[in-house]
Design a protein around this motif. Sequence first.
Motif, short mmCIF file in Angstrom:
data_model
loop_
_atom_site.label_atom_id
_atom_site.label_comp_id
_atom_site.label_asym_id
_atom_site.label_seq_id
_atom_site.Cartn_x
_atom_site.Cartn_y
_atom_site.Cartn_z
N LEU A 226 -1.87 54.28 44.58
CA LEU A 226 -2.96 54.90 45.32
C LEU A 226 -2.97 56.41 45.15
O LEU A 226 -1.99 57.09 45.50
N ASP A 227 -4.06 56.93 44.63
CA ASP A 227 -4.24 58.38 44.51
C ASP A 227 -4.63 58.93 45.88
O ASP A 227 -5.23 58.22 46.70
N THR B 3 -0.21 61.28 42.97
CA THR B 3 -1.12 62.38 43.28
C THR B 3 -0.74 63.68 42.59
O THR B 3 0.41 63.86 42.20
N GLY C 100 -6.59 59.12 50.05
CA GLY C 100 -5.58 58.08 49.98
C GLY C 100 -4.69 57.99 51.21
O GLY C 100 -4.21 56.92 51.55
N CYS D 187 -4.16 54.61 53.11
CA CYS D 187 -2.81 54.08 53.35
C CYS D 187 -2.62 53.73 54.82
O CYS D 187 -2.11 52.66 55.15
N MET E 87 2.08 56.25 46.36
CA MET E 87 1.09 57.32 46.27
C MET E 87 1.33 58.04 44.95
O MET E 87 2.46 58.43 44.66
#
Length: 137
Positions: free
Chosen positions: A49-50, A77, A58, A62, A75
Motif C-alpha cells: 500500500l502506497d 512510500t 494510504g 490502512c 506500506m
Amino acid sequence: MILIVEDDIKLRNELKTFLEKNGYEVAVIETFENTVEDILNSKADLILLDINLPYFDGEYICKQIRKVSQIPIIMITSRDNEIDELLSLNYGADQYVTKPYNIQILLAKITRLLERAKNTGTDSNKINLRRVYFEYF
C-alpha cells in the motif's frame, strides 16, 4: 495473492512483474475511488500500500482495513519521515518501506509476512473451534 495499491503506473507494473517472476499471484488496483472496498473484496493475502494515493491516503486506508481485517499490510512510500512511519505502524501496518527500496529485501519481508499469516491463520472470517475434553477425578 498479493494486492498492489500504487498509483504510479510504471512502479506498479515493475513490482507486479517482479513478484510474478518470483512465483506470486499478483493483482493491482488501478482506480482509487473505492479503494477500501476494493481491497476488502479482493481476498488478497497481503497488501502493498502506497501512502500517496488519490482520494484517500494510504494511512487512512490502512486504518479502515484494520477495523475489519488482519491482512498483512506493507506500506511502500516515498515519505521517509518518522511521523508517517509512526502513524502507519500505529494504524496497523506490519512493515514500512521507503522508496527507493531494495527489491530483494522487500521480497524477503513479503515472504516472511505471508509465512507468518499462513501459520497463524489471519483470516478474520474464520473461527477455529477445537474440542476440549476435561477429565474428572
